[in-house]
Design an enzyme around this catalytic site. Structure first.
Site, PDB file in Angstrom:
ATOM      1  N   GLU A   9       0.825  -1.208   0.000  1.00  0.00           N
ATOM      2  CA  GLU A   9       0.000   0.000   0.000  1.00  0.00           C
ATOM      3  C   GLU A   9       0.860   1.261   0.000  1.00  0.00           C
ATOM      4  O   GLU A   9       0.836   2.062   0.928  1.00  0.00           O
ATOM      5  CB  GLU A   9      -0.964   0.000   1.185  1.00  0.00           C
ATOM      6  CG  GLU A   9      -1.993  -1.121   1.119  1.00  0.00           C
ATOM      7  CD  GLU A   9      -3.008  -1.083   2.243  1.00  0.00           C
ATOM      8  OE1 GLU A   9      -4.169  -1.421   2.017  1.00  0.00           O
ATOM      9  OE2 GLU A   9      -2.609  -0.699   3.377  1.00  0.00           O
ATOM     10  N   GLU A  39      -6.638  -6.556  -1.846  1.00  0.00           N
ATOM     11  CA  GLU A  39      -7.144  -6.722  -0.474  1.00  0.00           C
ATOM     12  C   GLU A  39      -8.605  -6.303  -0.425  1.00  0.00           C
ATOM     13  O   GLU A  39      -8.959  -5.230  -0.917  1.00  0.00           O
ATOM     14  CB  GLU A  39      -6.373  -5.853   0.524  1.00  0.00           C
ATOM     15  CG  GLU A  39      -5.011  -6.343   0.898  1.00  0.00           C
ATOM     16  CD  GLU A  39      -4.426  -5.527   2.051  1.00  0.00           C
ATOM     17  OE1 GLU A  39      -5.209  -4.977   2.856  1.00  0.00           O
ATOM     18  OE2 GLU A  39      -3.195  -5.434   2.128  1.00  0.00           O
TER      19      GLU A  39
END
Length: 368
Positions: free
Chosen positions: A163, A271
């Site tokens: 991320e 995710e």
């Protein structure tokens, strides 16, 4: 002005101007997956899984029976406790190989969790010299991937950072604006990691992982900046999407379509998770109320419908660029013994098994 795929599809087709290129939205076979990084802790605590009919089953057999084709495994640089250990990742990769399931290795580049709000430099690496840090990063990636290579453990995908929308390896690699100094630093670091990946495991796909899966404007900005500063050598884009933090499905669909069409990149929901119950088990990561979407209740059937919807969105992306949907810690349920909870990930309300580790309907939807 950037015209989105959605806007283009609304334009009239005049004289075959658009040709057949815009018919390339045929359904694709998805490679759906589950992050299984907590599986060793679950099993060591005595956890067992059960099929939807209540029969005991080993974790990888359960995933294989339900069409899971990818497992995602995180690795921290020097963890101080048992989470993100390389030794566990190697063991899980061996089990995945035995089961015929692909592996995505998620390198966090931190001694603990890396996320959009926390991307600090590992304690043993330089925090003042960008070139030295890039060298240390390159060596770390090479050495880590070599551990898998030496054991003949294939990696289908490798994430170079987790991320990294706000950059990685702060403060040297932090991104907070269009500032060229920030982006040049990030390019030095990221491209150093890519160099190690390409030289060590050239067949593995480089997955660029960003959060903000519901924010097309932010992701477009990031990818355009990255291209300008020559952060280009990635094979696919992975996006995190949790309704609790990233908004409604409309935003997700627009973001996925933008990546697939404007950048013509394969894209995966790297995710996601969604509650199957409104029960609060204590320490829940997802709020069972703010993390739900209208039409998809926090029930087993609602969770299953949510995953099926994501499947349909990803399947319809331009040029077959939809890769799949990867559920975050879908098997990280809770373990009880003698009436007491002995292990709990905090994800029990959004796993693909229930609170007694029996397969839920959404797990079968992993078949895509």
């Amino acid at each position: 002005m950037v015209i989105s795929r959605r806007q283009l599809l609304q334009l009239p087709i005049i004289g075959g101007l658009l040709g057949n290129n815009f018919e390339a939205y045929a359904a694709t076979t998805l490679k759906n997956g589950i992050d299984i990084s907590w599986l060793p802790l679950f099993e060591d605590a005595g956890g067992r899984y059960y099929t939807a009919t209540g029969k005991p089953i080993e974790a990888f057999a359960l995933m294989k029976a339900n069409g899971v084709s990818v497992v995602r495994i995180r690795v921290f640089v020097n963890p101080s406790y048992r989470n993100g250990r390389l030794s566990d990742a190697l063991n899980l990769a061996q089990r995945a190989k035995n089961a015929g399931i692909d592996v995505c290795l998620d390198l966090h580049f931190l001694d603990d969790w890396a996320d959009p709000g926390k991307q600090y430099i590992p304690a043993s690496w330089s925090n003042t010299d960008i070139q030295l840090l890039a060298t240390q990063l390159n060596t770390y990636v090479s050495n880590t991937l070599s551990e898998f290579k030496s054991r003949n453990l294939p990696l289908a995908y490798v994430q170079l950072g987790n991320e990294i929308t706000n950059g990685m390896l702060w403060p040297l690699g932090r991104i907070s604006s269009n500032d060229q100094y920030q982006w040049k630093n990030l390019a030095i670091l990221y491209n150093s990691a890519v160099s190690a990946l390409r030289s060590t495991l050239p067949s593995a796909k480089n997955l660029l992982h960003l959060d903000a899966g519901g924010d097309a404007k932010r992701i477009r900005w990031w990818l355009m900046q990255a291209s300008q500063y020559k952060i280009r050598d990635f094979d696919m884009v992975g996006l995190s999407y949790y309704p609790q933090w990233h908004g409604p499905l409309k935003g997700l669909q627009e973001t996925l379509e933008m990546v697939a069409w404007e950048f013509n990149k394969p894209v995966v929901i790297a995710e996601t998770a969604y509650p199957w119950t409104t029960t609060r088990f204590g320490g829940d990561v997802l709020d069972p109320y703010t993390s739900t979407i209208s039409g998809y209740p926090a029930t087993p059937s609602g969770q299953s419908a949510y995953l099926k919807k994501l499947n349909s969105i990803v399947k319809s992306l331009y040029g077959g660029n939809g890769v799949g949907v990867w559920w975050w810690e879908g098997l990280a349920g809770r373990v009880s013994a003698n009436g007491k909870v002995v292990w709990d990930s905090g994800m029990t309300n959004s796993t693909l098994v229930n609170d007694v580790d029996k397969a839920l309907a959404a797990l079968a939807a992993m078949k895509g």
